[in-house]
Design a protein around this motif. Structure first.
Motif, PDB file in Angstrom:
ATOM      1  N   LEU A   1       9.740  53.936 -57.215  1.00 58.37           N
ATOM      2  CA  LEU A   1      11.440  53.408 -56.322  1.00 58.37           C
ATOM      3  C   LEU A   1      11.511  53.222 -55.280  1.00 58.37           C
ATOM      4  O   LEU A   1      12.723  52.403 -54.930  1.00 58.37           O
ATOM      5  CB  LEU A   1      12.392  54.895 -57.433  1.00 58.37           C
ATOM      6  CG  LEU A   1      12.094  54.841 -59.226  1.00 58.37           C
ATOM      7  CD1 LEU A   1      13.383  56.486 -59.123  1.00 58.37           C
ATOM      8  CD2 LEU A   1      12.356  53.898 -59.763  1.00 58.37           C
ATOM      9  N   PHE A   2      11.356  54.331 -54.518  1.00 61.76           N
ATOM     10  CA  PHE A   2      11.186  54.107 -52.938  1.00 61.76           C
ATOM     11  C   PHE A   2      10.079  53.325 -52.402  1.00 61.76           C
ATOM     12  O   PHE A   2       9.313  54.557 -52.011  1.00 61.76           O
ATOM     13  CB  PHE A   2      11.862  54.775 -52.464  1.00 61.76           C
ATOM     14  CG  PHE A   2      13.625  55.183 -53.441  1.00 61.76           C
ATOM     15  CD1 PHE A   2      14.543  54.398 -52.299  1.00 61.76           C
ATOM     16  CD2 PHE A   2      13.631  56.298 -53.905  1.00 61.76           C
ATOM     17  CE1 PHE A   2      15.765  54.831 -53.152  1.00 61.76           C
ATOM     18  CE2 PHE A   2      14.838  56.492 -54.539  1.00 61.76           C
ATOM     19  CZ  PHE A   2      15.985  55.303 -54.227  1.00 61.76           C
ATOM     20  N   PRO A   3       9.110  52.769 -52.666  1.00 66.54           N
ATOM     21  CA  PRO A   3       7.999  52.707 -51.788  1.00 66.54           C
ATOM     22  C   PRO A   3       8.009  52.799 -50.507  1.00 66.54           C
ATOM     23  O   PRO A   3       8.507  51.751 -49.792  1.00 66.54           O
ATOM     24  CB  PRO A   3       6.929  50.468 -52.217  1.00 66.54           C
ATOM     25  CG  PRO A   3       8.844  50.518 -52.736  1.00 66.54           C
ATOM     26  CD  PRO A   3       9.754  51.951 -52.768  1.00 66.54           C
ATOM     27  N   VAL A   4       6.706  53.035 -50.212  1.00 67.61           N
ATOM     28  CA  VAL A   4       6.655  52.687 -48.248  1.00 67.61           C
ATOM     29  C   VAL A   4       6.259  52.013 -47.846  1.00 67.61           C
ATOM     30  O   VAL A   4       5.021  51.227 -48.529  1.00 67.61           O
ATOM     31  CB  VAL A   4       5.774  54.177 -48.059  1.00 67.61           C
ATOM     32  CG1 VAL A   4       6.074  53.834 -46.352  1.00 67.61           C
ATOM     33  CG2 VAL A   4       6.493  55.892 -48.185  1.00 67.61           C
ATOM     34  N   ARG A   5       6.858  50.896 -47.213  1.00 67.78           N
ATOM     35  CA  ARG A   5       6.092  49.556 -46.005  1.00 67.78           C
ATOM     36  C   ARG A   5       4.620  49.924 -45.670  1.00 67.78           C
ATOM     37  O   ARG A   5       5.177  50.534 -44.658  1.00 67.78           O
ATOM     38  CB  ARG A   5       7.162  49.221 -45.366  1.00 67.78           C
ATOM     39  CG  ARG A   5       9.058  48.671 -45.904  1.00 67.78           C
ATOM     40  CD  ARG A   5       9.953  48.568 -45.465  1.00 67.78           C
ATOM     41  NE  ARG A   5      11.151  47.944 -45.857  1.00 67.78           N
ATOM     42  CZ  ARG A   5      12.603  47.568 -45.940  1.00 67.78           C
ATOM     43  NH1 ARG A   5      12.177  47.080 -44.103  1.00 67.78           N
ATOM     44  NH2 ARG A   5      12.844  46.977 -46.527  1.00 67.78           N
ATOM     45  N   GLY A   6       4.289  49.187 -45.888  1.00 71.29           N
ATOM     46  CA  GLY A   6       3.260  49.274 -44.915  1.00 71.29           C
ATOM     47  C   GLY A   6       2.083  47.985 -45.371  1.00 71.29           C
ATOM     48  O   GLY A   6       2.535  46.704 -46.106  1.00 71.29           O
TER      49      GLY A   6
ATOM     50  N   ALA B   1       8.102  61.215 -37.359  1.00 71.84           N
ATOM     51  CA  ALA B   1       7.720  59.658 -36.745  1.00 71.84           C
ATOM     52  C   ALA B   1       6.002  59.407 -36.995  1.00 71.84           C
ATOM     53  O   ALA B   1       6.359  58.122 -37.407  1.00 71.84           O
ATOM     54  CB  ALA B   1       8.703  59.508 -35.261  1.00 71.84           C
ATOM     55  N   LEU B   2       4.957  60.618 -37.160  1.00 76.20           N
ATOM     56  CA  LEU B   2       3.939  60.299 -36.503  1.00 76.20           C
ATOM     57  C   LEU B   2       3.709  60.379 -38.046  1.00 76.20           C
ATOM     58  O   LEU B   2       2.776  59.529 -38.416  1.00 76.20           O
ATOM     59  CB  LEU B   2       3.918  61.532 -35.969  1.00 76.20           C
ATOM     60  CG  LEU B   2       3.725  61.328 -33.896  1.00 76.20           C
ATOM     61  CD1 LEU B   2       3.012  62.679 -33.666  1.00 76.20           C
ATOM     62  CD2 LEU B   2       3.446  60.314 -33.696  1.00 76.20           C
TER      63      LEU B   2
ATOM     64  N   ASN C   1       0.508  52.914 -41.369  1.00 75.48           N
ATOM     65  CA  ASN C   1      -0.882  52.259 -40.898  1.00 75.48           C
ATOM     66  C   ASN C   1      -1.541  53.694 -40.061  1.00 75.48           C
ATOM     67  O   ASN C   1      -1.260  53.880 -38.770  1.00 75.48           O
ATOM     68  CB  ASN C   1      -0.690  51.085 -40.423  1.00 75.48           C
ATOM     69  CG  ASN C   1      -2.147  50.597 -40.073  1.00 75.48           C
ATOM     70  OD1 ASN C   1      -2.810  51.194 -39.324  1.00 75.48           O
ATOM     71  ND2 ASN C   1      -1.792  48.816 -39.943  1.00 75.48           N
ATOM     72  N   ALA C   2      -2.819  54.496 -40.637  1.00 78.84           N
ATOM     73  CA  ALA C   2      -2.916  55.872 -39.800  1.00 78.84           C
ATOM     74  C   ALA C   2      -4.019  54.969 -38.764  1.00 78.84           C
ATOM     75  O   ALA C   2      -4.225  55.315 -38.210  1.00 78.84           O
ATOM     76  CB  ALA C   2      -3.799  56.435 -40.867  1.00 78.84           C
ATOM     77  N   ALA C   3      -4.499  53.965 -39.332  1.00 85.08           N
ATOM     78  CA  ALA C   3      -5.937  53.778 -38.490  1.00 85.08           C
ATOM     79  C   ALA C   3      -4.957  53.052 -36.823  1.00 85.08           C
ATOM     80  O   ALA C   3      -5.767  53.246 -35.269  1.00 85.08           O
ATOM     81  CB  ALA C   3      -6.059  52.076 -38.652  1.00 85.08           C
ATOM     82  N   MET C   4      -3.944  52.671 -37.546  1.00 86.30           N
ATOM     83  CA  MET C   4      -2.972  52.052 -35.589  1.00 86.30           C
ATOM     84  C   MET C   4      -2.207  53.485 -34.737  1.00 86.30           C
ATOM     85  O   MET C   4      -2.534  53.441 -33.986  1.00 86.30           O
ATOM     86  CB  MET C   4      -1.885  50.988 -36.537  1.00 86.30           C
ATOM     87  CG  MET C   4      -0.698  50.470 -34.578  1.00 86.30           C
ATOM     88  SD  MET C   4      -2.019  49.511 -34.241  1.00 86.30           S
ATOM     89  CE  MET C   4      -1.833  48.371 -34.722  1.00 86.30           C
ATOM     90  N   VAL C   5      -1.799  53.977 -36.136  1.00 83.51           N
ATOM     91  CA  VAL C   5      -1.688  55.690 -35.586  1.00 83.51           C
ATOM     92  C   VAL C   5      -2.799  56.408 -34.005  1.00 83.51           C
ATOM     93  O   VAL C   5      -2.892  56.466 -33.225  1.00 83.51           O
ATOM     94  CB  VAL C   5      -1.007  57.187 -36.266  1.00 83.51           C
ATOM     95  CG1 VAL C   5      -0.793  57.932 -35.182  1.00 83.51           C
ATOM     96  CG2 VAL C   5       0.249  55.815 -36.569  1.00 83.51           C
TER      97      VAL C   5
END
Length: 306
Positions: A301-306, A169-170, A177-181
């Motif tokens: 085909l399967f983009p990561v949502r961000g 999950a991390l 969103n690396a900055a939010m993590v």
């Protein structure tokens, strides 16, 4: 082309596809989570093959070489991350490309100094040395089927890790969103280091599994790296599912294209020109498929949502 030969080439394509996935999975996580372009990722594949072949020769067992090579490639990935790559995270992509290209040159020369320029050979395990009958009179190497099974099992375990665990999950949150993590108190640098080391181990695992069927030599990771980038672009940067689907697609297109095109071109031209043209077009077919897919889905085909 006979059905038997088509079946063999299809299995070869799937087997090559799962090896590509093992390399591309780590690369897409590094690229997606860390926004880091690592051209030296293919070197981990090469190091895995060399370490596996050397340790198998030392222990007298394929399995001993495999089990020892995995932590060795993990350690090499962590050392490279500590020595070089962590100093490039905040730099622009051009700096990352130039620095990691320098790492490729350095490690290729280091491999030549350590092992020489002559190719190494690694024997498959005795348990998988024979063949399995697919059709009457047609056998397929058992070791290649074992590669396919190991790759599919690894893909399943990786999916469980990314989709069903807190660490996964991390990683997915970091890819979005690396900055939010980081703002939520997660040590993002340690997460980056773990992702990088795990990706290096996956590439090393692919190198060990490929060593008995390919020549282990300096620079062997360069061609795989190019196709791995094709895989993550087609699948969607940061997407493990996309990397898996795209890797199988690329493997099948690469294998079937090289075997089917010469036969098809013989229908309209002589055998020798058809063979040469078929090989040339077959090597281009993967990139044509990539261009076609990106024309329809620019983010893969399967983009990561961000």
């Amino acid at each position: 082309m006979s059905f038997g030969l088509l079946l063999v080439q299809g299995l070869n394509g799937l087997q090559f596809g799962v090896l590509l996935f093992l390399v591309a999975a780590g690369l897409t996580l590094v690229f997606g989570v860390m926004d880091f372009i690592n051209l030296a990722h293919g070197v981990q594949y090469m190091l895995g093959a060399y370490l596996g072949a050397s340790l198998a020769s030392l222990t007298g067992s394929f399995w001993g070489g495999l089990l020892l090579a995995l932590p060795a490639t993990l350690a090499s990935g962590l050392v490279l991350e500590w020595l070089v790559f962590r100093h490039l995270y905040d730099r622009d992509h051009l700096s990352q490309v130039l620095a990691t290209f320098g790492v490729i040159l350095f490690l290729n020369e280091a491999v030549k100094l350590a092992w020489g320029t002559a190719p190494l050979q690694m024997a498959p395990p005795e348990l998988l040395a024979g063949g399995i009958t697919l059709l009457p009179g047609l056998q397929y190497p058992a070791y290649r089927l074992a590669i396919l099974a190991a790759g599919l099992a690894t893909a399943g375990l990786l999916w469980l890790l990314v989709e069903r665990t807190r660490v996964g999950a991390l990683v997915r949150a970091g890819a979005t969103n690396a900055a939010m993590v980081a703002a939520l108190g997660v040590d993002i640098r340690r997460l980056f280091m773990l992702v990088f080391g795990f990706g290096a181990m996956l590439a090393g695992f692919a190198g060990v599994m490929a060593a008995p069927i390919l020549s282990v030599e300096p620079g062997m990771g360069d061609g795989v790296l190019i196709l791995a980038f094709v895989v993550i672009v087609i699948g969607g940067i940061g997407s493990v599912r996309g990397a898996f689907v795209a890797a199988l697609l690329v493997g099948l297109v690469e294998s079937l294209g090289r075997s089917l095109l010469p036969d098809l071109l013989r229908l309209v031209m002589a055998a020798s020109p058809a063979r040469q043209a078929g090989a040339a077009i077959g090597s281009m077919l993967v990139y044509a498929v990539m261009a076609l897919i990106l024309a329809v889905r620019p983010r893969g085909l399967f983009p990561v949502r961000g």
